[in-house]
Design an enzyme around this catalytic site. Sequence first.
Site, PDB file in Angstrom:
ATOM      1  N   VAL A 102       0.524  -1.229   0.582  1.00  0.00           N
ATOM      2  CA  VAL A 102      -0.296  -0.104  -0.168  1.00  0.00           C
ATOM      3  C   VAL A 102       1.272   1.348  -0.151  1.00  0.00           C
ATOM      4  O   VAL A 102       0.784   2.439  -0.741  1.00  0.00           O
ATOM      5  CB  VAL A 102      -1.098  -0.043   1.185  1.00  0.00           C
ATOM      6  CG1 VAL A 102      -1.435   1.072   0.920  1.00  0.00           C
ATOM      7  CG2 VAL A 102      -2.013  -1.066   0.830  1.00  0.00           C
ATOM      8  N   LYS A 150      -5.211   3.863  -6.332  1.00  0.00           N
ATOM      9  CA  LYS A 150      -5.479   2.638  -7.079  1.00  0.00           C
ATOM     10  C   LYS A 150      -5.959   2.789  -8.136  1.00  0.00           C
ATOM     11  O   LYS A 150      -5.594   2.612  -8.950  1.00  0.00           O
ATOM     12  CB  LYS A 150      -6.316   0.860  -5.779  1.00  0.00           C
ATOM     13  CG  LYS A 150      -5.733   0.614  -5.182  1.00  0.00           C
ATOM     14  CD  LYS A 150      -6.229  -0.388  -4.835  1.00  0.00           C
ATOM     15  CE  LYS A 150      -5.379  -1.041  -3.506  1.00  0.00           C
ATOM     16  NZ  LYS A 150      -6.208  -2.374  -3.006  1.00  0.00           N
TER      17      LYS A 150
HETATM   18  N1  LIG Z   1      -6.897  -7.952  -0.083  1.00  0.00           N
HETATM   19  C1  LIG Z   1      -6.624  -8.619   0.921  1.00  0.00           C
HETATM   20  O1  LIG Z   1      -7.645  -8.770   1.749  1.00  0.00           O
HETATM   21  C2  LIG Z   1      -5.423  -8.142   0.860  1.00  0.00           C
HETATM   22  C3  LIG Z   1      -4.397  -8.347   2.228  1.00  0.00           C
HETATM   23  C4  LIG Z   1      -2.820  -7.773   1.872  1.00  0.00           C
HETATM   24  C5  LIG Z   1      -2.182  -7.341   0.512  1.00  0.00           C
HETATM   25  N2  LIG Z   1      -3.495  -6.603   0.148  1.00  0.00           N
HETATM   26  C6  LIG Z   1      -2.699  -5.941  -1.082  1.00  0.00           C
HETATM   27  O2  LIG Z   1      -1.638  -7.283  -2.250  1.00  0.00           O
HETATM   28  C7  LIG Z   1      -0.571  -6.738  -2.737  1.00  0.00           C
HETATM   29  C8  LIG Z   1       0.984  -7.138  -2.159  1.00  0.00           C
HETATM   30  O3  LIG Z   1       1.327  -6.928   0.038  1.00  0.00           O
HETATM   31  P1  LIG Z   1       1.647  -7.606   0.026  1.00  0.00           P
HETATM   32  O4  LIG Z   1       0.881  -7.638   1.452  1.00  0.00           O
HETATM   33  O5  LIG Z   1       2.484  -9.208  -0.190  1.00  0.00           O
HETATM   34  O6  LIG Z   1       3.157  -6.363   0.123  1.00  0.00           O
HETATM   35  P2  LIG Z   1       4.165  -6.762   0.685  1.00  0.00           P
HETATM   36  O7  LIG Z   1       4.979  -7.988   1.509  1.00  0.00           O
HETATM   37  O8  LIG Z   1       4.039  -5.699   2.344  1.00  0.00           O
HETATM   38  O9  LIG Z   1       5.589  -5.743   0.393  1.00  0.00           O
HETATM   39  C9  LIG Z   1       5.624  -6.494  -1.116  1.00  0.00           C
HETATM   40  C10 LIG Z   1       7.018  -5.771  -1.266  1.00  0.00           C
HETATM   41  O10 LIG Z   1       6.600  -4.716  -1.699  1.00  0.00           O
HETATM   42  C11 LIG Z   1       8.381  -4.795  -1.706  1.00  0.00           C
HETATM   43  N3  LIG Z   1       8.468  -2.856  -1.298  1.00  0.00           N
HETATM   44  C12 LIG Z   1       8.664  -3.335   0.393  1.00  0.00           C
HETATM   45  N4  LIG Z   1       8.935  -1.691   0.775  1.00  0.00           N
HETATM   46  C13 LIG Z   1       8.947  -1.161  -1.035  1.00  0.00           C
HETATM   47  C14 LIG Z   1      10.117   0.190  -0.711  1.00  0.00           C
HETATM   48  N5  LIG Z   1       9.630   1.386   0.059  1.00  0.00           N
HETATM   49  N6  LIG Z   1      10.004   0.515  -1.760  1.00  0.00           N
HETATM   50  C15 LIG Z   1      10.132  -0.591  -3.135  1.00  0.00           C
HETATM   51  N7  LIG Z   1       9.501  -1.648  -3.034  1.00  0.00           N
HETATM   52  C16 LIG Z   1       9.273  -2.372  -1.364  1.00  0.00           C
HETATM   53  C17 LIG Z   1       9.285  -5.605  -0.951  1.00  0.00           C
HETATM   54  O11 LIG Z   1       9.569  -6.494  -2.100  1.00  0.00           O
HETATM   55  P3  LIG Z   1      11.886  -6.188  -2.120  1.00  0.00           P
HETATM   56  O12 LIG Z   1      12.975  -6.141  -1.357  1.00  0.00           O
HETATM   57  O13 LIG Z   1      11.819  -7.596  -3.441  1.00  0.00           O
HETATM   58  O14 LIG Z   1      11.524  -5.474  -2.964  1.00  0.00           O
HETATM   59  C18 LIG Z   1       8.274  -6.624  -0.405  1.00  0.00           C
HETATM   60  O15 LIG Z   1       8.073  -7.855  -0.129  1.00  0.00           O
HETATM   61  C19 LIG Z   1      -0.712  -4.861  -2.192  1.00  0.00           C
HETATM   62  O16 LIG Z   1      -1.811  -4.532  -2.659  1.00  0.00           O
HETATM   63  C20 LIG Z   1      -1.673  -4.893  -0.944  1.00  0.00           C
HETATM   64  O17 LIG Z   1      -2.704  -4.117  -0.770  1.00  0.00           O
HETATM   65  C21 LIG Z   1      -4.926  -7.610  -0.141  1.00  0.00           C
END
Ligand SMILES: NC(=O)c1ccc[n+]([C@@H]2O[C@H](COP(=O)([O-])OP(=O)(O)OC[C@H]3O[C@@H](n4cnc5c(N)ncnc54)[C@H](OP(=O)(O)O)[C@@H]3O)[C@@H](O)[C@H]2O)c1
Length: 333
Positions: A102, A150
Amino acid sequence: MKNEGVRSMANNAVMSTKVEKEKILIFGAGGYLGKLMVKASLSMGHPTLAYVRSTNPDPSKKRLLHEFELMNVTIVQGELEEHEKLVSVLRQVDVVISTLPVPQHLQQLKIIDAIKEAPNIQRFVPSEYGNEVDRVRGALPPFEALLENKRKIRRATEVAGIPFTYVSANSFAAYFVNYLLHPNEQRDHVVVRGTGEAKAVLNYEEDVAFYTIKAATDPRVANRVIIYRPPGNIVSQLDLISLWEKKTGRTLRKMLIPEEDVVKLTESLPYPDNIREAILHNIFIKGEQTSFDLTENDMEASALYPDHSYTSVDSLLDLCLLSPPKPKLASFA
Ligand SMILES: NC(=O)c1ccc[n+]([C@@H]2O[C@H](COP(=O)([O-])OP(=O)(O)OC[C@H]3O[C@@H](n4cnc5c(N)ncnc54)[C@H](OP(=O)(O)O)[C@@H]3O)[C@@H](O)[C@H]2O)c1
């Protein structure tokens, strides 16, 4: 002879369409959803690249990158600010999937800027995976701000003329089952927001990844929104609790938080905790994920890919009995 030559050329063309899978580049590949996206992409035979931060401070990241290498993932280390590097890697792939969290959603504008210089990109899937942002209404301000970001990314993608697929994955099942039921703990109570009757859609994360890779390479879903609403995954909080009680043989004490108290929490809790309550309000009190009917013009994942046997909420609870998935909380700031 001439005909045979033509046929053999045609056969070669068929063979080459069979073997040449789209090259997929994943942003956020080391994250909660990103890791599953990488696995789904590989399992479907796509050459898979991961653009990962070179500055990620997490020590476990090194191990994960090593695992990726063993799985034949091409790792490109870089920052979203490195425009030339981004353009150069984008020119080597066909499909771009972002799973950035996010706080980084608006930073996807940098990816869009780079894709403008890579006309080879056939599809961009921005990081959404939640409510259908152009159809969901009535979100409280902390959640509305997130939805609005978004929408900004959708509009910027369209203005840039980039072919897209927007994914409305609704709720991640393991994520919300953990949050609502705490299957890792032997709690005797459960918190119910509102009446507990509104229906939400809970999709297992591995299915979210599977459907996304399928859709991102499916001509039917070019420039379309795909919605993940399989019939076995539509449940209310009360449905979930009752299923869990039957499976565990335990009756849970229900602690009800009326809607007006949830609304007050979204106003009084500090940022970013207020976002979590506003999301729960929208999904589990307002029932916004099921507030609109799907028409024959909509693309629904389980209808598009009927051969995929998704993990229903009921089956996920069976998995939770044996080995509950590790809890995860999304980062909002
Ligand atoms: N519908 C639902 O129930 C639900 C639940 C959770 C999440 N989501 C959505 O799913 C998507 C992914 O979420 P997630 O929870 O999987 O994410 P996450 O695990 O918190 O992070 C994903 C990756 O983004 C990269 N990242 C983090 N901080 C960053 C920064 N400052 N700059 C550049 N890259 C960065 C990192 O990858 P690297 O270290 O490999 O670069 C991290 O591993 C989001 O859109 C979220 O809103 C939906």
